[in-house]
Design an enzyme around this catalytic site. Structure first.
Site: not given
Length: 996
Positions: A454, A827
């Site tokens: 990510c 994330h």
């Protein structure tokens, strides 16, 4: 006597009168009596018991039979013979079409009087055959319960040998066809009791004959795995599983999951129907069997089955949490389904609309069961927040619903996720990405997460949304001798023109991967961005130059060619320059050095330092649209680099040669490899040791990006161990260092230094301070004296001749957000919008693009949220509030685009001219063909997947009622008692919806 009894029973006398007369007849029957009279009385009592139209008549028949069984055993045995029983069982009793339903009750009643008779064994043998035949005829639940009652009371009648195994299998088939046709609570309770009697018989047989268990389970699996078009088997089968000894579980599951004769469709059908069993009330160990089979499927890597079943059933399981009677088992299954489904957010996101309503219902119930379930549900939700961060717009209502409930710590969350994952090898799930049927409604395309990538996806999307950079990359021609830039061009082209909802950046990842990164581990997106820009910059320096391509298309004048002769695309788009000046405080000699940068790394000032009172020569401003000068008046000139200045704080310390990022007060994390240095980036951490000491305290008031930039540009005192060696003094002296921006980049990249290594704990931590982000800001740029004079001649607001500084306006383009408390975990996702110099969708007037007004730049340009494969519409409000709602979600890397102004006019004019002449970039032939072929391939894949899913989904048992549970709770606030969400007993309608 039989005539007297019949006359009394059929008379119209009141029941109390009849009862007295019947009592006399029964007392007389206890006396010795001839055989013929006994037969007559037995025939009459049999008739009353089997065909009596009232309960009273049947009770009289029963009493008479019992008296004759006790007092006339020989006559009773002769009457209750094998032939008579065979006739009853095969032909029934009573007129055709109105056969008695009490034959089995009658036989059970009579058996107790012939157990010691010579004919007993013959009767048992007959019944062993007949009950098997009866079961094969699929009797109703009521008749099946009567058979079970008979055999439980008289186990001698249970079939033996091979017939016993067949009987168990056929009994399971009977249960599979049980249906409760009534919605009344009494009828439902009666049905449940009947089912329990039948399954209890199986338990009795299995206890004495364990060899019958596995064949019985095989028959059960055959029933629930059947894919033939027929009515779904009854959930009553759950009552069978609860009696299977748990010690057999591992072997049974292992045999099932390794049986090659069982197809995926059959297995999916079976587990889907088992999951439906969570709604069976009072069933024991059903959740354990369901979870064991799910784990067994994961062990043999049947991930496609697990995914399909989870997505199709998880909402139904969730809805059963409303009912206390099945809540415990449903919650266990829900926990495993969610915690194991870690490759995608799909399963969790299916539940998001229902969570607030369920939480409200459980709070309203106010029971121990509801309280416990709420705490477990909140823990589960926070695990999902941790695993699938980056969806603030979706999570906000859920977070509001559970805000008052306990929050698990990160160690607990990691334990739960690690304990329940389908596999520890994440690459085994690489092909099971979230299913996306079509492009996002935004028209934008997502990027597939290839295993903690990510960080790259967020950077790529931010660069892609930098439209000037994207157009330049897409305009590259073949043979440009830039392999990495070519791969980026292909990636951008697919993001622009692919029909897929999301594409895989695998090829670009392998080409742009920093060699010190660990595969599969989370990385620092800022570090990746610096490495990527440096690679692209160095690659172009050794290959063909972009300016040559522009020259060949006659887009570059001689002056522009000279200006950009030695600049790469990275330098043009992201490159700025900075002057570092050091003044000796003894001799006042000033030494200076200019260096290039592609991003500014902004440290957090100590909490006791007022950045507003100790700013740079030209304070960075956060401005609203109403205060922004039009592009042609963007320059604003300010004062000298040295005066007026706030006297440097004596406690200030110089930055060491190796920068240290500051950190926050969160839990310790494992130490990470130090970030590698980069010549392109400029690290500007201030007072690292002091900063760490202050940041480890309680949260502080919110800071702003201008605060951090002002701190970055403020003077820094070099004293004590950090004294400056002055060449003029030829010794170490106290000095003051200041940084000044001499050339503003077209795209300004700001990295907020949130991560730091703590030498005391040997851990890396994160500063979680909220930093307000201005949508527009002004940046002080040092310009040449002649440029200052020119600005003054044109009447620029605030211009001071000879001052040397002007303010350049930047618009916010992208915000990369890090969710988590450590650089090694968490994330990344990003917010982006496409800033241009022209009105969106506007038409050029007189061949000149129309400048966008401030209001259009700030409010009319659509924001998007890019989170791996998911792309959604968003807003600047969401960007601004994300940390308020989700404290671990903090802005990390910011992209700003410079507005057209004096300093940037050359580049802006070149880009505007290119857009005017050529419009959207035209791709070269090979790239266009590759995109076209992939789009065709995607359509073919869609058709194939649709066929496969149709086969899977058509096989899954239908669950048309699951959502009514939640709807009923919403609409019926006045319900009470029963199994309604607020109580434990039952209203008939809700109870029927629960069980069936």
């Amino acid at each position: 006597m039989d005539k007297i009894l019949e006359a009394v029973v059929m008379s119209s006398y009141p029941n109390n009168v009849k009862q007295g007369l019947v009592r006399r007849v029964i007392e007389a029957a206890k006396q010795p009596m001839d055989s013929e009279q006994c037969w007559s009385m037995l025939e009459l009592s049999t008739k009353l018991y089997l065909t009596g139209d009232t309960k009273y008549k049947r009770e009289i028949g029963k009493e008479v039979l019992e008296v004759y069984g006790h007092y006339h055993p020989e006559e009773f045995e002769e009457f209750f013979n094998v032939r008579f029983l065979l006739s009853l069982l095969q032909e029934g009793y009573g007129p055709l079409g109105k056969r008695s339903h009490y034959v089995l009750d009658y036989i059970q009643l009579g058996l107790q009087f012939v157990l010691e008779s010579p004919s007993a064994n013959s009767i048992f043998s007959l019944l062993r055959i007949e009950v098997l035949r009866k079961v094969c005829e699929r009797p109703s639940p009521k008749q099946c319960a009567k058979i079970s009652k008979l055999l439980t009371q008289h186990p001698q009648c249970i079939p033996t040998g091979k017939h016993q195994l067949l009987f168990c299998q056929q009994l399971i088939r009977c249960i599979g066809q049980f249906q409760c046709v009534s919605e009344g609570e009494e009828e439902i309770m009666e049905f449940l009791e009947q089912v329990n009697k039948v399954s209890g018989l199986l338990q009795r047989i299995w206890r004495t004959q364990t060899s019958a268990i596995l064949p019985s389970l095989k028959e059960l699996f055959t029933i629930i795995s059947s894919t033939e078009e027929q009515e779904a088997p009854s959930n009553a089968l759950a009552s069978v599983v609860q009696f299977v000894p748990l010690e057999l579980m591992d072997g049974v599951i292992r045999n099932l999951t390794n049986d090659d004769s069982i197809t995926d469709v059959q297995m999916m059908m079976a587990i889907g129907r088992m999951i439906d069993w969570v709604s069976w009330p009072l069933g024991k160990n059903i959740d354990k069997w369901i979870i064991a089979l799910l784990k067994g499927l994961a062990a043999v890597k049947k991930f496609s089955i697990l995914i399909e079943v989870t997505l199709s059933k998880i909402e139904k399981v969730f809805s059963k949490l409303l009912y206390p009677i099945v809540r415990e088992g449903a919650l266990s299954v829900l926990q495993y389904m969610l915690l194991s489904f870690q490759h995608s957010h799909e399963a969790f996101h299916l539940l998001l609309p229902h969570i607030p309503r369920l939480v409200a219902s459980l709070k309203k119930e106010d029971s121990n069961s509801a309280t416990s379930s709420l705490e477990q549900l909140a823990e589960l939700i926070h695990c999902m927040f941790f695993r699938f961060s980056g969806f603030p717009d979706l999570y906000e209502p859920v977070l509001e619903a559970v805000k008052a409930l306990p929050i698990p710590n990160e160690d607990r969350i990691k334990h739960l996720l690690g304990q329940n994952a389908w596999t520890s090898q994440k690459n085994e799930l690489a092909c099971f990405y979230p299913r996306l049927a079509s492009k996002s409604e935004t028209g934008k395309i997502g990027l597939i997460n290839l295993g903690n990538t990510c960080y790259m996806n967020s950077i790529i999307q931010s660069l892609f949304m930098a439209s000037d950079f994207r157009h330049s990359v897409l305009n590259l021609t073949e043979g440009n001798s830039q392999p990495l830039m070519t791969k980026l061009q292909w990636l951008f082209a697919f993001l622009e023109h692919s029909q897929r909802p999301a594409i895989s950046p695998e090829s670009f990842l392998s080409a742009s991967w920093p060699p010190w990164f660990t595969p599969g581990a989370q990385q620092d997106c800022s570090e990746y961005l610096k490495y990527l820009l440096d690679r692209l910059h160095e690659e172009e320096k050794t290959g063909k130059r972009i300016y040559q391509k522009l020259k060949e298309s006659s887009l570059v004048s001689q002056a522009m060619e000279h200006h950009y002769l030695n600049k790469t695309l990275v330098e043009k788009m992201f490159g700025g320059k900075m002057m570092t000046k050091i003044r000796c405080l003894k001799c006042l000699n000033v030494s200076s050095r200019e260096e290039a940068f592609t991003d500014l790394s902004l440290a957090f000032p100590p909490s006791d330092r007022s950045v507003c009172g100790s700013t740079s020569v030209l304070p960075v401003e956060e401005i609203g649209p109403q205060f922004i000068e039009p592009p042609e008046n963007a320059g604003q000139l300010m004062g000298s680099p040295w005066v007026p200045r706030k006297a440097p704080m004596t406690s200030d310390r110089a930055a060491p040669s190796v920068s240290v990022e500051t950190l926050g007060f969160q839990e310790p994390r494992e130490a990470a490899n130090p970030i590698h240095g980069n010549d392109v980036g400029v690290d500007a951490a201030k007072d690292p040791l002091l900063t760490f000491g202050e940041q480890a305290c309680a949260p502080k008031d919110s800071r702003s990006v201008p605060d951090l930039i002002n701190y970055f540009l403020s003077p820094e005192r070099l004293t004590a161990e950090n004294k400056y060696h002055c060449e003029k003094c030829a010794s170490l002296q106290d000095a003051e260092k200041v940084a000044e921006l001499t050339e503003g980049p077209h795209y300004l990249i700001l990295t907020l230094l949130r991560f730091s290594f703590d030498p005391r704990t040997m851990k890396r931590k994160k500063i979680l301070d909220n930093v307000s982000i201005p949508v527009v800001l002004k940046l002080p740029i040092l310009v040449a004296p002649e440029e200052t004079e020119e600005a003054c001649r044109h009447g620029k607001d605030g211009a001071v001749p000879g001052s040397g500084f002007m303010s350049v306006v930047y618009d916010l383009c992208s915000v990369v957000v890090h969710s988590g408390i450590s650089s090694e975990s968490g994330h990344y996702y990003c917010y982006s919008r496409e800033c241009t110099d022209t009105v969106p969708h506007g038409q050029p007037q007189d061949g000149v693009p129309k400048p966008a007004s401030d209001k259009q730049l700030d409010f009319e340009i659509q924001w998007y949220l890019f989170n791996d494969t998911r792309v959604s519409f968003s807003s600047f409000e969401s960007v601004s509030n994300v940390t308020s709602f989700f404290p671990k979600d903090t802005a990390y890397v910011l992209f700003y685009r410079q507005r057209p102004g004096h300093q940037s006019c050359v580049l802006h004019e070149a880009l505007a001219e290119a857009v005017r002449l050529h419009g959207e970039p035209s791709l070269h032939k090979d790239l266009m063909e590759a995109i076209s072929k992939d789009n065709i391939l995607f359509l073919q894949e869609q058709e194939k997947e649709a066929r496969n899913r149709a086969a899977y989904i058509s096989a899954l048992p239908k669950s048309p009622l699951w959502w009514r549970d939640l709807d009923r709770d919403k609409d019926d606030d006045s319900s009470s008692g029963g199994c309604s969400p607020a109580a434990g007993g039952g209203g008939s309608g809700s109870f029927h919806g629960l069980v069936f």
